[in-house]
Design a protein around this motif. Structure first.
Motif, PDB file in Angstrom:
ATOM      1  N   LYS A 146       0.816  -1.219   0.000  1.00 17.60           N
ATOM      2  CA  LYS A 146       0.000   0.000   0.000  1.00 17.60           C
ATOM      3  C   LYS A 146       0.853   1.274   0.000  1.00 17.60           C
ATOM      4  CE  LYS A 146      -3.751  -2.359   2.446  1.00 17.60           C
ATOM      5  NZ  LYS A 146      -4.642  -2.376   3.637  1.00 17.60           N
ATOM      6  N   SER A 147       1.953   1.239  -0.775  1.00 15.04           N
ATOM      7  CA  SER A 147       2.832   2.413  -0.838  1.00 15.04           C
ATOM      8  C   SER A 147       2.544   3.307  -2.034  1.00 15.04           C
ATOM      9  CB  SER A 147       4.297   1.958  -0.897  1.00 15.04           C
ATOM     10  OG  SER A 147       4.543   1.222  -2.089  1.00 15.04           O
ATOM     11  N   HIS A 148       1.679   2.871  -2.934  1.00 13.24           N
ATOM     12  CA  HIS A 148       1.490   3.572  -4.199  1.00 13.24           C
ATOM     13  C   HIS A 148       0.994   5.000  -4.015  1.00 13.24           C
ATOM     14  CE1 HIS A 148       1.491  -0.688  -4.939  1.00 13.24           C
ATOM     15  NE2 HIS A 148       1.527  -0.536  -6.240  1.00 13.24           N
ATOM     16  N   SER A 149      -0.063   5.155  -3.243  1.00 10.80           N
ATOM     17  CA  SER A 149      -0.682   6.474  -3.140  1.00 10.80           C
ATOM     18  C   SER A 149       0.228   7.490  -2.464  1.00 10.80           C
ATOM     19  CB  SER A 149      -2.010   6.379  -2.375  1.00 10.80           C
ATOM     20  OG  SER A 149      -1.800   5.863  -1.066  1.00 10.80           O
ATOM     21  N   SER A 150       1.049   7.049  -1.524  1.00  8.15           N
ATOM     22  CA  SER A 150       1.877   7.988  -0.768  1.00  8.15           C
ATOM     23  C   SER A 150       3.284   8.162  -1.331  1.00  8.15           C
ATOM     24  CB  SER A 150       1.971   7.533   0.697  1.00  8.15           C
ATOM     25  OG  SER A 150       2.486   6.212   0.785  1.00  8.15           O
ATOM     26  N   HIS A 151       3.733   7.239  -2.199  1.00  4.13           N
ATOM     27  CA  HIS A 151       5.122   7.291  -2.639  1.00  4.13           C
ATOM     28  C   HIS A 151       5.322   7.440  -4.149  1.00  4.13           C
ATOM     29  CE1 HIS A 151       5.586   5.442   1.379  1.00  4.13           C
ATOM     30  NE2 HIS A 151       6.768   6.019   1.376  1.00  4.13           N
ATOM     31  N   LEU A 152       4.280   7.210  -4.947  1.00  2.00           N
ATOM     32  CA  LEU A 152       4.460   7.217  -6.404  1.00  2.00           C
ATOM     33  C   LEU A 152       4.974   8.563  -6.905  1.00  2.00           C
ATOM     34  CD1 LEU A 152       4.259   5.871  -9.141  1.00  2.00           C
ATOM     35  CD2 LEU A 152       1.825   6.471  -9.203  1.00  2.00           C
ATOM     36  N   SER A 153       4.358   9.649  -6.486  1.00  2.00           N
ATOM     37  CA  SER A 153       4.777  10.978  -6.951  1.00  2.00           C
ATOM     38  C   SER A 153       6.212  11.283  -6.540  1.00  2.00           C
ATOM     39  CB  SER A 153       3.835  12.056  -6.403  1.00  2.00           C
ATOM     40  OG  SER A 153       2.537  11.904  -6.924  1.00  2.00           O
ATOM     41  N   LEU A 154       6.571  10.879  -5.337  1.00  5.57           N
ATOM     42  CA  LEU A 154       7.934  11.115  -4.849  1.00  5.57           C
ATOM     43  C   LEU A 154       8.945  10.309  -5.658  1.00  5.57           C
ATOM     44  CD1 LEU A 154       9.795  12.462  -2.821  1.00  5.57           C
ATOM     45  CD2 LEU A 154       9.351  10.561  -1.241  1.00  5.57           C
ATOM     46  N   LEU A 155       8.619   9.051  -5.973  1.00  8.60           N
ATOM     47  CA  LEU A 155       9.515   8.231  -6.781  1.00  8.60           C
ATOM     48  C   LEU A 155       9.739   8.862  -8.156  1.00  8.60           C
ATOM     49  CD1 LEU A 155       8.431   4.527  -6.107  1.00  8.60           C
ATOM     50  CD2 LEU A 155      10.468   5.700  -5.289  1.00  8.60           C
ATOM     51  N   ILE A 156       8.682   9.391  -8.748  1.00  7.66           N
ATOM     52  CA  ILE A 156       8.799  10.035 -10.057  1.00  7.66           C
ATOM     53  C   ILE A 156       9.708  11.262  -9.971  1.00  7.66           C
ATOM     54  CG2 ILE A 156       7.527  11.291 -11.838  1.00  7.66           C
ATOM     55  CD1 ILE A 156       5.101   9.489 -11.171  1.00  7.66           C
ATOM     56  N   GLU A 157       9.459  12.096  -8.983  1.00 13.12           N
ATOM     57  CA  GLU A 157      10.258  13.325  -8.833  1.00 13.12           C
ATOM     58  C   GLU A 157      11.733  12.993  -8.603  1.00 13.12           C
ATOM     59  OE1 GLU A 157       8.481  15.456  -5.652  1.00 13.12           O
ATOM     60  OE2 GLU A 157       6.576  15.796  -6.708  1.00 13.12           O
ATOM     61  N   GLN A 158      12.005  12.023  -7.757  1.00 11.29           N
ATOM     62  CA  GLN A 158      13.392  11.662  -7.464  1.00 11.29           C
ATOM     63  C   GLN A 158      14.084  11.059  -8.680  1.00 11.29           C
ATOM     64  OE1 GLN A 158      12.939   9.111  -4.023  1.00 11.29           O
ATOM     65  NE2 GLN A 158      13.180  10.826  -2.588  1.00 11.29           N
ATOM     66  N   LEU A 159      13.367  10.247  -9.437  1.00 12.31           N
ATOM     67  CA  LEU A 159      13.948   9.632 -10.622  1.00 12.31           C
ATOM     68  C   LEU A 159      14.315  10.690 -11.660  1.00 12.31           C
ATOM     69  CD1 LEU A 159      14.702   7.152 -12.307  1.00 12.31           C
ATOM     70  CD2 LEU A 159      12.311   7.020 -13.049  1.00 12.31           C
ATOM     71  N   LEU A 160      13.427  11.632 -11.887  1.00 20.73           N
ATOM     72  CA  LEU A 160      13.715  12.694 -12.849  1.00 20.73           C
ATOM     73  C   LEU A 160      14.901  13.538 -12.386  1.00 20.73           C
ATOM     74  CD1 LEU A 160      10.077  13.781 -13.732  1.00 20.73           C
ATOM     75  CD2 LEU A 160      11.720  12.727 -15.293  1.00 20.73           C
ATOM     76  N   GLU A 161      14.916  13.868 -11.100  1.00 22.01           N
ATOM     77  CA  GLU A 161      16.019  14.671 -10.571  1.00 22.01           C
ATOM     78  C   GLU A 161      17.351  13.923 -10.669  1.00 22.01           C
ATOM     79  OE1 GLU A 161      17.436  16.797  -6.354  1.00 22.01           O
ATOM     80  OE2 GLU A 161      15.386  16.019  -6.579  1.00 22.01           O
ATOM     81  N   ASN A 162      17.330  12.637 -10.335  1.00 26.51           N
ATOM     82  CA  ASN A 162      18.562  11.843 -10.350  1.00 26.51           C
ATOM     83  C   ASN A 162      19.117  11.642 -11.755  1.00 26.51           C
ATOM     84  OD1 ASN A 162      18.454  11.567  -7.573  1.00 26.51           O
ATOM     85  ND2 ASN A 162      17.503   9.544  -7.629  1.00 26.51           N
ATOM     86  N   THR A 163      18.255  11.719 -12.770  1.00 29.79           N
ATOM     87  CA  THR A 163      18.711  11.551 -14.154  1.00 29.79           C
ATOM     88  C   THR A 163      18.895  12.888 -14.867  1.00 29.79           C
ATOM     89  OG1 THR A 163      16.401  11.281 -14.872  1.00 29.79           O
ATOM     90  CG2 THR A 163      17.663   9.269 -14.398  1.00 29.79           C
ATOM     91  N   GLY A 164      18.732  13.994 -14.123  1.00 33.89           N
ATOM     92  CA  GLY A 164      18.977  15.308 -14.699  1.00 33.89           C
ATOM     93  C   GLY A 164      17.878  15.811 -15.605  1.00 33.89           C
TER      94      GLY A 164
END
Length: 231
Positions: free
Chosen positions: A35-53
């Motif tokens: 049950k991590s989708h609703s609370s973590h999906l947006s954060l995972l997306i933001e971090q992935l984009l930031e980490n890849t520049g």
């Protein structure tokens, strides 16, 4: 022209995101928390984009795991993907969860042409969501709910070697483990990386979905009940 595709996989308990550029993987991230989708999906997306520049505005498309799978997980993923596509005015791609699972396996199978591939997702009790694919991704059996019995897929196993994998495969293994044409793989989980690889091909074919009307492929209707009022 370079195309950056963000892929989301939320059909299971794993919350997975990946970023591909012209089919090449730039980065991935996932959480294996219930049950991590609703609370973590947006954060995972933001971090992935930031980490890849990159930023959201660099995206050329968003791909979503289409289902079947968890009703809640698919709804959360679809809402996130549709929101991004609408806000950024970019295409939406939807990739079959079962086809993506088969793609993961064929890519790492020696002599893949020797098998048919049967991803199975647990649908509770002795039921699974399953499909059959060739090593080239051609659909032999369309995604369908199966009630598992000893003679399930018996005709296919008479003529072909089948590989079974996914969260529902262990239940079937207990029934047909001795069959000479039945092979089983463990620890094959849905991944946004496979979604992204297939999404690149779908993007080239312009297989886009209407952002306003897209709904995940649940395969079975979801039944809800209204609680009775207490006296």
């Amino acid at each position: 022209m370079s195309t950056l595709i963000l892929s989301l996989e939320t059909s299971s308990s794993i919350c997975s995101v990946a970023l591909h550029q012209n089919g090449a993987l730039l980065g991935q991230s996932e959480l294996r928390l219930e049950k991590s989708h609703s609370s973590h999906l947006s954060l995972l997306i933001e971090q992935l984009l930031e980490n890849t520049g990159h930023t959201m505005h660099d995206l050329g498309a968003v791909a979503i795991s289409d289902g079947p799978g968890s009703y809640t997980g698919l709804r959360i993923g679809a809402a996130a993907a549709k929101g991004l596509c609408y806000a950024l005015n970019i295409p939406l791609l939807a990739i079959s969860t079962l086809q993506a699972l088969a793609h993961q396996v064929t890519a790492h199978t020696s002599r893949p042409e020797n098998f048919l591939y049967c991803p199975m997702l647990d649908a509770r009790r002795m039921e699974v969501y399953a499909a059959l694919y060739t090593h080239e991704g051609q659909q032999v059996l369309a995604p369908t709910p199966l009630v598992l019995e000893a003679d399930t897929l018996a005709e296919q196993m008479t003529h072909h070697q089948l590989l079974f994998f996914g969260s529902g495969a262990a239940k079937f293994q207990a029934l047909v483990a001795e069959h000479p044409n039945a092979g089983f793989l463990t620890n094959i989980q849905p991944s946004a990386v496979a979604i992204g690889e297939l999404a690149h091909e779908a993007y080239q074919r312009q297989e886009f979905h209407d952002v306003a009307y897209y709904e995940p492929f649940y395969l079975k209707e979801v039944y809800t009940t209204t609680p009775k009022n207490k006296a």
